[in-house]
Design a protein around this motif. Structure first.
Motif, PDB file in Angstrom:
ATOM      1  N   ILE A  87       0.856  -1.174   0.000  1.00 56.00           N
ATOM      2  CA  ILE A  87       0.000   0.000   0.000  1.00 56.00           C
ATOM      3  C   ILE A  87       0.896   1.228   0.000  1.00 56.00           C
ATOM      4  CG2 ILE A  87      -1.764   1.329   1.225  1.00 56.00           C
ATOM      5  CD1 ILE A  87      -2.786  -1.280   2.418  1.00 56.00           C
ATOM      6  N   LEU A  88       0.678   2.108  -0.970  1.00 60.40           N
ATOM      7  CA  LEU A  88       1.460   3.320  -1.067  1.00 60.40           C
ATOM      8  C   LEU A  88       0.725   4.472  -0.396  1.00 60.40           C
ATOM      9  CD1 LEU A  88       2.458   3.097  -4.851  1.00 60.40           C
ATOM     10  CD2 LEU A  88       3.612   2.070  -2.872  1.00 60.40           C
ATOM     11  N   ALA A  89       1.378   5.095   0.573  1.00 62.99           N
ATOM     12  CA  ALA A  89       0.850   6.315   1.189  1.00 62.99           C
ATOM     13  C   ALA A  89       1.275   7.468   0.287  1.00 62.99           C
ATOM     14  CB  ALA A  89       1.414   6.482   2.594  1.00 62.99           C
ATOM     15  N   ILE A  90       0.323   8.123  -0.376  1.00 64.20           N
ATOM     16  CA  ILE A  90       0.688   9.066  -1.435  1.00 64.20           C
ATOM     17  C   ILE A  90       0.367  10.527  -1.124  1.00 64.20           C
ATOM     18  CG2 ILE A  90       0.555   7.349  -3.273  1.00 64.20           C
ATOM     19  CD1 ILE A  90      -2.257   8.460  -3.927  1.00 64.20           C
ATOM     20  N   ASN A  91      -0.346  10.787  -0.048  1.00 66.64           N
ATOM     21  CA  ASN A  91      -0.821  12.156   0.172  1.00 66.64           C
ATOM     22  C   ASN A  91       0.255  13.036   0.804  1.00 66.64           C
ATOM     23  OD1 ASN A  91      -2.637  14.254   0.099  1.00 66.64           O
ATOM     24  ND2 ASN A  91      -4.265  13.121   1.126  1.00 66.64           N
ATOM     25  N   ALA A  92       0.127  14.321   0.550  1.00 64.13           N
ATOM     26  CA  ALA A  92       1.011  15.299   1.178  1.00 64.13           C
ATOM     27  C   ALA A  92       0.690  15.424   2.660  1.00 64.13           C
ATOM     28  CB  ALA A  92       0.830  16.657   0.502  1.00 64.13           C
ATOM     29  N   PRO A  93       1.664  15.771   3.494  1.00 61.38           N
ATOM     30  CA  PRO A  93       1.383  15.974   4.915  1.00 61.38           C
ATOM     31  C   PRO A  93       0.272  17.003   5.109  1.00 61.38           C
ATOM     32  CG  PRO A  93       3.744  15.886   4.550  1.00 61.38           C
ATOM     33  CD  PRO A  93       3.101  15.920   3.194  1.00 61.38           C
ATOM     34  N   ARG A  94      -0.729  16.656   5.905  1.00 63.93           N
ATOM     35  CA  ARG A  94      -1.910  17.505   6.050  1.00 63.93           C
ATOM     36  C   ARG A  94      -1.556  18.881   6.615  1.00 63.93           C
ATOM     37  NH1 ARG A  94      -7.093  16.483   5.567  1.00 63.93           N
ATOM     38  NH2 ARG A  94      -6.642  14.278   5.314  1.00 63.93           N
ATOM     39  N   GLY A  95      -0.616  18.925   7.542  1.00 66.37           N
ATOM     40  CA  GLY A  95      -0.251  20.209   8.126  1.00 66.37           C
ATOM     41  C   GLY A  95       0.291  21.178   7.085  1.00 66.37           C
ATOM     42  N   ILE A  96       1.029  20.671   6.104  1.00 68.52           N
ATOM     43  CA  ILE A  96       1.574  21.526   5.054  1.00 68.52           C
ATOM     44  C   ILE A  96       0.452  22.041   4.160  1.00 68.52           C
ATOM     45  CG2 ILE A  96       3.026  21.532   2.986  1.00 68.52           C
ATOM     46  CD1 ILE A  96       4.930  19.661   4.442  1.00 68.52           C
ATOM     47  N   VAL A  97      -0.478  21.153   3.815  1.00 72.83           N
ATOM     48  CA  VAL A  97      -1.601  21.564   2.962  1.00 72.83           C
ATOM     49  C   VAL A  97      -2.437  22.627   3.671  1.00 72.83           C
ATOM     50  CG1 VAL A  97      -3.662  20.783   1.747  1.00 72.83           C
ATOM     51  CG2 VAL A  97      -1.634  19.318   1.813  1.00 72.83           C
ATOM     52  N   LYS A  98      -2.676  22.436   4.968  1.00 71.61           N
ATOM     53  CA  LYS A  98      -3.443  23.426   5.731  1.00 71.61           C
ATOM     54  C   LYS A  98      -2.724  24.769   5.759  1.00 71.61           C
ATOM     55  CE  LYS A  98      -6.037  20.481   8.937  1.00 71.61           C
ATOM     56  NZ  LYS A  98      -6.299  20.191  10.359  1.00 71.61           N
ATOM     57  N   LYS A  99      -1.413  24.723   5.910  1.00 66.51           N
ATOM     58  CA  LYS A  99      -0.649  25.968   5.961  1.00 66.51           C
ATOM     59  C   LYS A  99      -0.768  26.719   4.641  1.00 66.51           C
ATOM     60  CE  LYS A  99       3.929  27.842   7.057  1.00 66.51           C
ATOM     61  NZ  LYS A  99       5.316  27.510   7.528  1.00 66.51           N
ATOM     62  N   VAL A 100      -0.689  25.998   3.530  1.00 70.01           N
ATOM     63  CA  VAL A 100      -0.830  26.626   2.218  1.00 70.01           C
ATOM     64  C   VAL A 100      -2.227  27.213   2.053  1.00 70.01           C
ATOM     65  CG1 VAL A 100      -0.904  26.188  -0.263  1.00 70.01           C
ATOM     66  CG2 VAL A 100       0.947  25.234   1.122  1.00 70.01           C
ATOM     67  N   ALA A 101      -3.261  26.470   2.497  1.00 70.90           N
ATOM     68  CA  ALA A 101      -4.632  26.953   2.362  1.00 70.90           C
ATOM     69  C   ALA A 101      -4.855  28.244   3.139  1.00 70.90           C
ATOM     70  CB  ALA A 101      -5.610  25.874   2.839  1.00 70.90           C
ATOM     71  N   ARG A 102      -4.093  28.432   4.210  1.00 72.70           N
ATOM     72  CA  ARG A 102      -4.264  29.643   5.022  1.00 72.70           C
ATOM     73  C   ARG A 102      -3.315  30.765   4.612  1.00 72.70           C
ATOM     74  NH1 ARG A 102      -4.671  25.654   9.504  1.00 72.70           N
ATOM     75  NH2 ARG A 102      -6.869  25.506  10.089  1.00 72.70           N
ATOM     76  N   SER A 103      -2.084  30.384   4.207  1.00 77.90           N
ATOM     77  CA  SER A 103      -1.051  31.406   4.031  1.00 77.90           C
ATOM     78  C   SER A 103      -0.383  31.401   2.661  1.00 77.90           C
ATOM     79  CB  SER A 103       0.042  31.240   5.107  1.00 77.90           C
ATOM     80  OG  SER A 103      -0.521  31.197   6.402  1.00 77.90           O
ATOM     81  N   GLY A 104      -0.692  30.408   1.816  1.00 73.82           N
ATOM     82  CA  GLY A 104      -0.102  30.356   0.489  1.00 73.82           C
ATOM     83  C   GLY A 104       1.185  29.554   0.450  1.00 73.82           C
ATOM     84  N   ILE A 105       1.536  29.072  -0.739  1.00 71.98           N
ATOM     85  CA  ILE A 105       2.713  28.219  -0.879  1.00 71.98           C
ATOM     86  C   ILE A 105       4.003  28.964  -0.542  1.00 71.98           C
ATOM     87  CG2 ILE A 105       3.005  28.715  -3.350  1.00 71.98           C
ATOM     88  CD1 ILE A 105       3.829  25.734  -3.653  1.00 71.98           C
ATOM     89  N   GLU A 106       4.000  30.287  -0.725  1.00 66.92           N
ATOM     90  CA  GLU A 106       5.196  31.071  -0.431  1.00 66.92           C
ATOM     91  C   GLU A 106       5.530  31.077   1.066  1.00 66.92           C
ATOM     92  OE1 GLU A 106       1.603  33.701  -0.305  1.00 66.92           O
ATOM     93  OE2 GLU A 106       2.398  32.204  -1.710  1.00 66.92           O
ATOM     94  N   SER A 107       4.579  30.660   1.901  1.00 73.43           N
ATOM     95  CA  SER A 107       4.820  30.645   3.349  1.00 73.43           C
ATOM     96  C   SER A 107       5.579  29.407   3.809  1.00 73.43           C
ATOM     97  CB  SER A 107       3.484  30.722   4.105  1.00 73.43           C
ATOM     98  OG  SER A 107       2.730  29.525   3.941  1.00 73.43           O
ATOM     99  N   LEU A 108       5.769  28.430   2.917  1.00 73.73           N
ATOM    100  CA  LEU A 108       6.428  27.189   3.314  1.00 73.73           C
ATOM    101  C   LEU A 108       7.927  27.391   3.489  1.00 73.73           C
ATOM    102  CD1 LEU A 108       4.693  24.529   1.019  1.00 73.73           C
ATOM    103  CD2 LEU A 108       4.093  25.199   3.363  1.00 73.73           C
ATOM    104  N   SER A 109       8.471  26.720   4.489  1.00 74.08           N
ATOM    105  CA  SER A 109       9.917  26.703   4.675  1.00 74.08           C
ATOM    106  C   SER A 109      10.528  25.762   3.635  1.00 74.08           C
ATOM    107  CB  SER A 109      10.260  26.202   6.084  1.00 74.08           C
ATOM    108  OG  SER A 109       9.923  24.819   6.192  1.00 74.08           O
ATOM    109  N   PRO A 110      11.840  25.836   3.387  1.00 73.02           N
ATOM    110  CA  PRO A 110      12.475  24.906   2.451  1.00 73.02           C
ATOM    111  C   PRO A 110      12.238  23.443   2.844  1.00 73.02           C
ATOM    112  CG  PRO A 110      13.950  26.728   2.922  1.00 73.02           C
ATOM    113  CD  PRO A 110      12.781  26.874   3.857  1.00 73.02           C
ATOM    114  N   GLU A 111      12.234  23.160   4.131  1.00 69.35           N
ATOM    115  CA  GLU A 111      12.008  21.779   4.586  1.00 69.35           C
ATOM    116  C   GLU A 111      10.577  21.339   4.272  1.00 69.35           C
ATOM    117  OE1 GLU A 111      15.387  23.582   6.439  1.00 69.35           O
ATOM    118  OE2 GLU A 111      13.282  24.235   6.456  1.00 69.35           O
ATOM    119  N   GLU A 112       9.618  22.225   4.453  1.00 73.00           N
ATOM    120  CA  GLU A 112       8.224  21.900   4.133  1.00 73.00           C
ATOM    121  C   GLU A 112       8.032  21.766   2.627  1.00 73.00           C
ATOM    122  OE1 GLU A 112       5.869  24.101   7.828  1.00 73.00           O
ATOM    123  OE2 GLU A 112       6.589  25.299   6.124  1.00 73.00           O
ATOM    124  N   ARG A 113       8.635  22.661   1.872  1.00 75.57           N
ATOM    125  CA  ARG A 113       8.491  22.606   0.412  1.00 75.57           C
ATOM    126  C   ARG A 113       9.039  21.301  -0.144  1.00 75.57           C
ATOM    127  NH1 ARG A 113       7.524  21.751  -3.810  1.00 75.57           N
ATOM    128  NH2 ARG A 113       7.266  23.034  -5.691  1.00 75.57           N
TER     129      ARG A 113
END
Length: 330
Positions: A162-188
């Motif tokens: 079974i392949l776990a394929i989804n992005a980490p939920r916390g990162i997706v939530k952060k983007v939904a609130r603050s945009g992809i530009e808010s991600l740290s290099p580690e999150e990106r």
């Protein structure tokens, strides 16, 4: 006969009698008013029937499976909250995996950070309770586990993957609130390396359901919401494609919310652009009165019974807050 026996046994486990009246008859049309049509055709269909959208005709389960067995990728949708959709998926997976000693499936319901817990569970190193705790199922997904248990148990019994394929939920939530530009290099680095925000038809589809989503007009705006959807879908597509490229000849069944699969938007086309393959999309779909299905909605539609809530709408219909599988949670 063996497959039908297994399905009957799973009904009690999955739904605790919710579908008992249907028994094992989902391969046969349920006696419902024939109200569903396909664009450009006068033929009418009812709940329980499988429609080949290319021909606009009803087909039986074995005919559909004969086509699916020839595909490199099979995308299986669901409304997460609809038990009947999960039962349909179980039947498809059982038939699809019959001739495969070690079948491989990919699931939206698990984030890449949960792969270790999944692997340990499939290897027998974790019992079910310990697995659910390690994967933080209730916090990270939240829909009843017994809807999904038969899928995992089947793969575990056949020593599959079974392949776990989804992005980490916390990162997706952060983007939904603050945009992809808010991600740290580690999150990106934990999401797809390439993300396409410029698909006009996909954007229009997501924009149509956005007003009905939790958080609309409050904590998020549409552009950030759309970024989050694309991050989800490109990340899942990249993970599927990477596995395909590293394992030539492997067939994969992908399980995801229907909103990520309709019209080929989201996961399917983004996967195939990265790793060309033969593919088919199967969507369980509620048989609503006077419903007319677009021919390019999917390859096959398996009509389920309507499960209208107090609002008079199906919980996973495109006109509701669940948006048929675009399941961002604020």
């Amino acid at each position: 006969m063996k497959r039908n026996t297994v399905v009957c046994r799973l009904v009690g486990t999955l739904f605790m009698g919710l579908l008992l009246s249907a028994g094992c008859a989902l391969h046969k049309p349920l006696m419902k008013p024939a109200t569903v049509k396909v664009q450009g055709s006068e033929a009418a269909f009812r709940a329980g029937e499988i429609i080949d959208l290319e021909t606009g005709a009803s087909v039986d389960f074995e005919a559909m499976m004969g086509i699916l067995q020839e595909k490199d990728l099979v995308f299986l949708g669901e409304v997460h909250s609809d038990p009947e959709h999960h039962l349909m998926q179980v039947q498809i997976l059982q038939r699809w995996a019959e001739d495969q000693p070690h079948p491989v499936i990919a699931m939206e319901f698990f984030q890449v950070t949960q792969q270790d817990a999944l692997d340990r569970f499939l290897a027998g190193d974790l019992g079910e309770a310990a697995f659910l705790e390690a994967a933080q199922w209730d916090a990270e997904w939240g829909f009843p586990y017994h809807y999904y248990r038969p899928l995992l148990d089947l793969i575990r019994a056949k020593r599959g993957r079974i392949l776990a394929i989804n992005a980490p939920r916390g990162i997706v939530k952060k983007v939904a609130r603050s945009g992809i530009e808010s991600l740290s290099p580690e999150e990106r680095a934990q999401i797809a390396s390439e993300i396409d925000f410029n698909r006009e038809a996909h954007r229009e589809y997501v924009q149509a359901v956005f007003p009905l989503h939790p958080g609309h007009g409050g904590t998020i705006d549409f552009e950030r919401f759309y970024q989050a959807q694309c991050i989800w879908e490109d990340t899942m597509a990249e993970n599927i494609a990477r596995f395909k490229l590293e394992n030539p000849g492997i067939r994969i069944a992908v399980f995801a919310g229907s909103g990520h699969l309709r019209y080929g938007f989201g996961i399917p086309e983004r996967t195939l652009e990265r790793s060309p393959a033969t593919a088919a999309v199967v969507l369980p779909y509620p048989a609503e009165p006077d419903l007319v299905l677009d021919r390019d909605l999917a390859d096959f539609i398996w009509l389920s019974r309507s499960a209208r809530g107090a609002s008079g709408r199906h919980p996973g219909h495109p006109s509701t807050g669940h948006a048929g599988g675009l399941s961002w949670k604020p």
